[in-house]
Scaffold this active site. Sequence first.
Site, PDB file in Angstrom:
ATOM      1  N   GLY A  49      -2.938 -16.591  -4.871  1.00 51.35           N
ATOM      2  CA  GLY A  49      -1.944 -17.060  -3.917  1.00 51.35           C
ATOM      3  C   GLY A  49      -1.096 -18.235  -4.344  1.00 51.35           C
ATOM      4  N   TYR A 106      11.570  -8.164   0.792  1.00 55.53           N
ATOM      5  CA  TYR A 106      11.221  -9.458   1.380  1.00 55.53           C
ATOM      6  C   TYR A 106      12.405 -10.415   1.482  1.00 55.53           C
ATOM      7  CZ  TYR A 106       6.681  -8.133  -0.840  1.00 55.53           C
ATOM      8  OH  TYR A 106       5.568  -7.494  -1.286  1.00 55.53           O
ATOM      9  N   CYS A 143      21.502   4.912  -3.325  1.00 53.88           N
ATOM     10  CA  CYS A 143      22.288   5.192  -2.125  1.00 53.88           C
ATOM     11  C   CYS A 143      21.623   4.608  -0.893  1.00 53.88           C
ATOM     12  CB  CYS A 143      22.499   6.692  -1.997  1.00 53.88           C
ATOM     13  SG  CYS A 143      23.393   7.318  -3.419  1.00 53.88           S
ATOM     14  N   GLU A 144      21.593   3.310  -0.809  1.00 52.20           N
ATOM     15  CA  GLU A 144      21.061   2.546   0.326  1.00 52.20           C
ATOM     16  C   GLU A 144      21.831   1.230   0.361  1.00 52.20           C
ATOM     17  OE1 GLU A 144      18.335   3.145   2.362  1.00 52.20           O
ATOM     18  OE2 GLU A 144      17.438   4.854   1.308  1.00 52.20           O
ATOM     19  N   TYR A 152       4.929  -8.341  -9.440  1.00 49.87           N
ATOM     20  CA  TYR A 152       5.374  -7.472  -8.356  1.00 49.87           C
ATOM     21  C   TYR A 152       6.778  -6.925  -8.644  1.00 49.87           C
ATOM     22  CZ  TYR A 152       1.384  -9.871  -6.407  1.00 49.87           C
ATOM     23  OH  TYR A 152       0.130 -10.399  -6.248  1.00 49.87           O
TER      24      TYR A 152
HETATM   25  C1  LIG Z   1      -2.549  -9.837  -4.229  1.00 47.40           C
HETATM   26  C2  LIG Z   1      -3.894 -10.425  -4.305  1.00 47.40           C
HETATM   27  C3  LIG Z   1      -4.166 -11.493  -5.173  1.00 47.40           C
HETATM   28  C4  LIG Z   1      -3.110 -12.153  -6.028  1.00 47.40           C
HETATM   29  O1  LIG Z   1      -2.178 -12.846  -5.275  1.00 47.40           O
HETATM   30  P1  LIG Z   1      -1.066 -13.768  -5.988  1.00 47.40           P
HETATM   31  O2  LIG Z   1      -0.298 -14.320  -4.870  1.00 47.40           O
HETATM   32  O3  LIG Z   1      -0.270 -12.883  -6.871  1.00 47.40           O
HETATM   33  O4  LIG Z   1      -1.811 -14.811  -6.772  1.00 47.40           O
HETATM   34  C5  LIG Z   1      -5.461 -11.949  -5.247  1.00 47.40           C
HETATM   35  N1  LIG Z   1      -6.451 -11.424  -4.489  1.00 47.40           N
HETATM   36  C6  LIG Z   1      -6.224 -10.403  -3.631  1.00 47.40           C
HETATM   37  C7  LIG Z   1      -7.349  -9.852  -2.847  1.00 47.40           C
HETATM   38  C8  LIG Z   1      -4.948  -9.871  -3.520  1.00 47.40           C
HETATM   39  O5  LIG Z   1      -4.726  -8.858  -2.663  1.00 47.40           O
END
Ligand SMILES: *Cc1c(COP(=O)(O)O)cnc(C)c1O
Length: 418
Positions: free
Chosen positions: A239, A316, A342-343, A371
Amino acid sequence: MHHFQYRNGRLYCEDVPVEHIAQEAGTPCYIYSHATLHHHFTVFDGAFSQLPHLTCYSVKANSNLAILKLFGSLGGGVDIVSGGELFRARQAGIPPDRIVYSGVGKTREEIDYALSEDILMFNIESSQELEAISQRAVALGRRARIALRVNPDVDPKTHPYITTGMEKNKFGVAMDEALESYRRAAELPSVDVVGVDCHIGSQLTEVQPFVDALRRLRALIDRLAELGLETRYLDLGGGLGITYDREQPPHPTEYARAIVRELQGLNCTVIFEPGRVIVGNAGILLTRVLYTKKTPKKQFVIVDAGMNDLIRPSLYGSYHHIQPVVSEDRPTETVDVVGPICESGDFLARERALPQVQPGEYLAVMSAGAYGFTMASNYNSRPKAAEVLVHGDTFHVIRLRETWEDLVRAERIPEFLQ
Ligand SMILES: *Cc1c(COP(=O)(O)O)cnc(C)c1O
């Protein structure tokens, strides 16, 4: 820190001019820097060197085999969320005892595969999943090591950048149900309770929510100890955010300092699941300008990469910096950078000030390593882009551009239509 820099007005990845890659590999094309990937992984992992820990790179951020292989060779494990990701990880030589498996919808087939590979740990997201994993482990004569993914419900009011209220999302088990689930897990056959897990969100730009979550998990670990359940692994998820535009996320060493401080006196192996922070700024999407077009209201730059290649802006409203590969003094104009799909939702940037660009020139869409390719699709029957890994002054195609043949390979026309 990354290795995409201008030299004499030309964008380089490490020691390779990206135009050179475009000419050889074509566009659109993802380009990753080995030195950047290596640096990001070792800085993150090294920040926790004083703790028993395992860095389980989150495969869904970028799942190319070459990238998994690199992190595996640096001592990393992986966090997977599907059987397909387990297959990739094993193909890349990641040892099963460095694989943790998260996700709310593990199928029986996927559970069986993970049990037969004897992975380190299942991160369980519901009581039904817990029962299912126990049953399959019994049936296969295996043991399932498990952690419960708990939802620490970090207050989104004090941290408004966490966009989903933690209690209303689909992940994990609520904190006040966790003890009961652990009690149940401890009774189940062929299940070994080994850990506690959480993952509170993505692209976090402050340390405090991680600290809050960790404090709640520590309280749970104390309660588990009272039940006689020892926590061998504490999985803190991923995260940590990156800079796309003007965000100022904590440096991994700052994040680590805060975490290490909170872990004083705890005796277990800590697992991290970083994704974006490792790969996000280690990759770009290279695209070519096809046309420019002026309408009464707007100025468009039409490029050969679309939302099927990089969906984050459409999905997003994400910001990606976009810059010409040849940097020279030119007037700027405000444009929408759009793809061929085409969007109307097919755009890479809207109302963006860009130097005036010409058809045929290349643009770099920055911070596209996480991603990006993994969320690509074949919408509009567009073959998926090539992926290239740069290593010093050499580059290597690590995924071939798909062909039109690839698009239809799995399709069949039934006999009655022939
Ligand atoms: C997506 C995800 C991550 C990685 O998240 P980042 O924001 O890319 O670091 C880690 N653990 C789980 C369970 C996830 O679904």
